[in-house]
Design a protein around this motif. Structure first.
Motif, PDB file in Angstrom:
ATOM      1  N   ASP A   1       5.603   1.865   5.792  1.00 37.93           N
ATOM      2  CA  ASP A   1       4.620   0.775   5.794  1.00 37.93           C
ATOM      3  C   ASP A   1       4.213   0.479   7.232  1.00 37.93           C
ATOM      4  O   ASP A   1       4.778   1.033   8.179  1.00 37.93           O
ATOM      5  CB  ASP A   1       5.151  -0.486   5.092  1.00 37.93           C
ATOM      6  CG  ASP A   1       6.383  -1.086   5.751  1.00 37.93           C
ATOM      7  OD1 ASP A   1       6.429  -1.159   6.992  1.00 37.93           O
ATOM      8  OD2 ASP A   1       7.310  -1.498   5.026  1.00 37.93           O
ATOM      9  N   LEU A   2       3.222  -0.384   7.396  1.00 40.94           N
ATOM     10  CA  LEU A   2       2.676  -0.658   8.722  1.00 40.94           C
ATOM     11  C   LEU A   2       3.734  -1.240   9.654  1.00 40.94           C
ATOM     12  O   LEU A   2       3.799  -0.877  10.843  1.00 40.94           O
ATOM     13  CB  LEU A   2       1.480  -1.606   8.615  1.00 40.94           C
ATOM     14  CG  LEU A   2       0.746  -1.945   9.921  1.00 40.94           C
ATOM     15  CD1 LEU A   2      -0.747  -2.112   9.659  1.00 40.94           C
ATOM     16  CD2 LEU A   2       1.289  -3.205  10.586  1.00 40.94           C
ATOM     17  N   ASP A   3       4.573  -2.132   9.146  1.00 46.35           N
ATOM     18  CA  ASP A   3       5.593  -2.745   9.990  1.00 46.35           C
ATOM     19  C   ASP A   3       6.536  -1.690  10.554  1.00 46.35           C
ATOM     20  O   ASP A   3       6.820  -1.663  11.751  1.00 46.35           O
ATOM     21  CB  ASP A   3       6.379  -3.787   9.180  1.00 46.35           C
ATOM     22  CG  ASP A   3       7.483  -4.441   9.995  1.00 46.35           C
ATOM     23  OD1 ASP A   3       7.308  -4.617  11.215  1.00 46.35           O
ATOM     24  OD2 ASP A   3       8.528  -4.783   9.404  1.00 46.35           O
TER      25      ASP A   3
ATOM     26  N   ARG B   1      -0.348  -0.401   3.630  1.00 46.19           N
ATOM     27  CA  ARG B   1      -0.981  -1.589   4.186  1.00 46.19           C
ATOM     28  C   ARG B   1      -1.383  -2.489   3.017  1.00 46.19           C
ATOM     29  O   ARG B   1      -1.164  -2.144   1.859  1.00 46.19           O
ATOM     30  CB  ARG B   1      -2.194  -1.203   5.020  1.00 46.19           C
ATOM     31  CG  ARG B   1      -3.377  -0.674   4.197  1.00 46.19           C
ATOM     32  CD  ARG B   1      -4.452  -0.085   5.074  1.00 46.19           C
ATOM     33  NE  ARG B   1      -5.773  -0.155   4.463  1.00 46.19           N
ATOM     34  CZ  ARG B   1      -6.858   0.417   4.980  1.00 46.19           C
ATOM     35  NH1 ARG B   1      -6.749   1.113   6.102  1.00 46.19           N
ATOM     36  NH2 ARG B   1      -8.032   0.296   4.394  1.00 46.19           N
TER      37      ARG B   1
ATOM     38  N   THR C   1       0.881  -5.560   6.804  1.00 42.34           N
ATOM     39  CA  THR C   1       1.845  -4.729   6.086  1.00 42.34           C
ATOM     40  C   THR C   1       2.070  -5.226   4.669  1.00 42.34           C
ATOM     41  O   THR C   1       1.864  -6.404   4.357  1.00 42.34           O
ATOM     42  CB  THR C   1       3.181  -4.684   6.864  1.00 42.34           C
ATOM     43  OG1 THR C   1       3.981  -3.610   6.383  1.00 42.34           O
ATOM     44  CG2 THR C   1       3.951  -5.995   6.724  1.00 42.34           C
TER      45      THR C   1
END
Length: 608
Positions: free
Chosen positions: A384-386, A321, A332
């Motif tokens: 990652d967040l995405d 993040r 992200t």
């Protein structure tokens, strides 16, 4: 006013709502309906880090050609939140549409002449048709899904079928949802020409695909890899990895006869404790992991160094993040590349795997455990967040039932019976990897696990030569893993190009789309995606044969570029950094904005 061109299965919409009002269910329903119509689609959730009350957005991109990177060009925006109304209006593409709740009209100074405003009094209609306050809020969201169904020509039978599936045990909810869907759709048909020039058309492009988040796929990969121990401290955006692991274990890791759990999940008091639990379980012979994010890796670094030096298999899942410090927890970034490669004090280097979508999250999770045990070291799965929290369309996951975990060089009781002596850190075979034993297997396998200075026999030492022998072997061991991490993906232009691009992780989809656009403009570019660390020789060769290489990543400090230069010796002056680190997923525009000016300048210089 209408849009200046028609677009079938090729547009992006954005939905602005209030966090905590149940809009996630409505938006998920919408995304799944498009997917079930056979149309390539991707969804991006832009949400705040509080529980409720702040603006939240959901972005849906429809693309018949299968491009899934984020598109910031929104032809249609659904504005259901007065707090973000001005921003939502400003972001509509010229010639586009804004669907809004006209229970309260928009002020004249916010209106745009180049945007068509589609007002539907959803709040008032829900007040008239539903009795309970909470139901009115929830059904307002379902109402805009109904309006979009008419405006975009979504197959209503698909929507109905999904609602019946979701609420099969709650008939009353099916009825109320149908009322809200029809309410929105009927209003749209009565007041506007439906469908809009941007519309949907059934395809057959999702037949062998599924929609899944990267964190769910990672959790499933851990189960298939044979992981039995998970320890973690909750953190956005990684918590759902453990949520998924718990769910899968409850289905597949419970003894059918005795009902006993064949797994152990521990919520620790902090990240450092979670790392200690994982390392202890790995030392005892279990496949163990912890999901976390950058702040957690920071806190775990001391134990990561212990696992590296004491050579204990362990898996660390980093769902990145934005940073530094707390940063923006629900945005992200790729800011942990250097951290995960070299985590802990002293000279350390770690194996890392970089998935680009949930399919690779699943596959690389399995590989992470195999590599951790083969090389007896921490391994990082760097997502990652995405990738982790958004819905991705991927090919159906496949599994080979012939798979057997690679436990590495573990001596059995029978093998220990045959050896004269056992030395934990002795390189017997010349491959830099010593043999290990599991506790309690045989008395001859006993040894001290040392995080302090030790020689190759496992004895404490402060002798320079003995220390150097061990740490130099560790460096050689990790470097030898370069041939075993996932190989880079290379895309070579027809005939090859002197210009190259390198990216990592979730950047991949924007880079592919940008590369295609460059090719249509007569600029062919070769492309390599890094999928593992340490870097393979193939990456060094790619850097060597190209005159200029664009390094595309999502962090401020060009971390991937730094690693490439440091690890391969590639001159920094041939590497051009293209970076975006604002917290949104990378789009093709970010790539093109960084690449085109440099290419244009090079062409102009060559012409002169």
């Amino acid at each position: 006013m209408g849009h200046d061109r028609s677009a079938v299965n090729d547009f992006a919409i954005k939905i602005g709502t209030v966090n905590g009002t149940g809009s996630a269910s409505a938006n998920g329903l919408l995304l799944q309906a498009l997917f079930r119509m056979g149309i390539p689609v991707s969804g991006k959730n832009v949400f705040p880090s509080n529980i409720q009350g702040l603006p939240t957005w959901y972005e849906i991109r429809v693309n018949k050609d299968g491009y899934t990177a984020r598109s910031p060009d929104f032809q249609l925006i659904v504005a259901m939140n007065p707090q973000s109304l001005a921003r939502d209006i400003a972001e509509v593409q010229g010639g586009g549409w804004l669907l809004y709740d006209s229970s309260k009209e928009i002020e004249d100074e916010l209106r745009r002449d180049d945007v068509t405003f589609l007002g539907i009094p959803l709040a008032r209609m829900c007040t008239e048709r539903f009795d309970r306050a909470r139901e009115r809020v929830l059904m307002k969201n379902i109402g805009y899904v109904g309006a979009l169904s008419a405006l975009l020509d979504i197959d209503m039978q698909v929507v109905r079928g999904m609602l019946e599936e979701k609420f099969s045990h709650k008939p009353a909810l099916i009825d109320s949802n149908f009322v809200a869907i029809n309410m929105g759709a009927e209003y749209a048909r009565e007041h506007w020409s439906c469908p809009l020039p941007i519309r949907l058309q059934t395809m057959d492009a999702t037949k062998d695909c599924v929609m899944v988040t990267g964190n769910a796929a990672t959790a499933l990969g851990c189960v298939y890899a044979g992981a039995t121990v998970g320890a973690w401290y909750p953190i956005t955006p990684a918590t759902s990895v453990m949520d998924g692991f718990k769910e899968w274990c409850e289905r597949f890791r419970v003894d059918k006869e005795g009902g006993r759990n064949r797994y152990c999940i521990l919520q620790a008091e902090d990240e450092l404790a979670a790392a200690g639990m994982v390392i202890g379980a790995g030392w005892a012979g279990a496949r163990a992991f912890t999901p976390t994010s950058g702040p957690g890796i920071d806190l775990m670094s001391e134990f990561i160094g212990l696992a590296y030096y004491a050579e204990v298999p362990s898996v660390f899942i980093d769902v990145q993040r934005t940073g530094p410090s707390t940063g923006m927890p629900t945005r992200t970034q790729q800011g942990d590349l250097l951290l995960t490669a070299y985590a802990s004090h002293g000279d350390t280097k770690h194996i890392a795997l970089y998935p680009a979508n949930p399919k690779e999250c699943f596959e690389f999770a399995v590989q992470s455990f195999d590599l951790a045990e083969r090389f007896q070291t921490p391994v990082f799965l760097v997502s990652d967040l995405d990738i982790g929290m958004n819905d991705w369309m991927i090919p159906r996951l496949e599994w080979d039932d012939a798979y057997r975990p690679d436990r590495g060089k573990v001596l059995s009781a029978e093998e220990l019976e045959q050896v004269r002596s056992f030395s934990r850190y002795l390189d017997v075979d010349g491959d830099h990897i010593p043999y290990r034993t599991l506790p309690g297997v045989h008395p001859r396998g006993a040894y001290f696990t040392r995080g302090s200075g030790h020689d190759k026999y496992g004895k404490y030492t402060e002798d320079s030569e003995a220390y150097l022998e061990v740490v130099d072997r560790l460096a050689a061991k990790i470097q030898s893993a370069a041939a075993h991490v996932p190989a880079p993906q290379v895309h070579v232009a027809n005939g090859g190009s002197p210009i190259g691009m390198i990216s990592i992780g979730g950047c991949h989809w924007a880079v592919l789309e940008a590369r295609d656009e460059l090719a249509r403009g007569g600029m062919d570019v070769d492309y390599l995606r890094v999928r593992g660390f340490p870097f393979s020789d193939e990456i060094a060769r790619f850097l060597d044969v190209h005159e200029t290489v664009f390094v595309i990543e999502q962090n401020r400090d060009a971390q991937l570029l730094t690693m490439l230069s440091q690890e391969t010796g590639c001159p920094r002056d041939k590497l051009v950094s293209v970076r975006y680190y604002g917290g949104q997923p990378l789009s093709k525009g970010h790539v093109l904005d960084g690449v085109r000016p440099v290419l244009a300048h090079a062409v102009a210089e060559a012409a002169s």
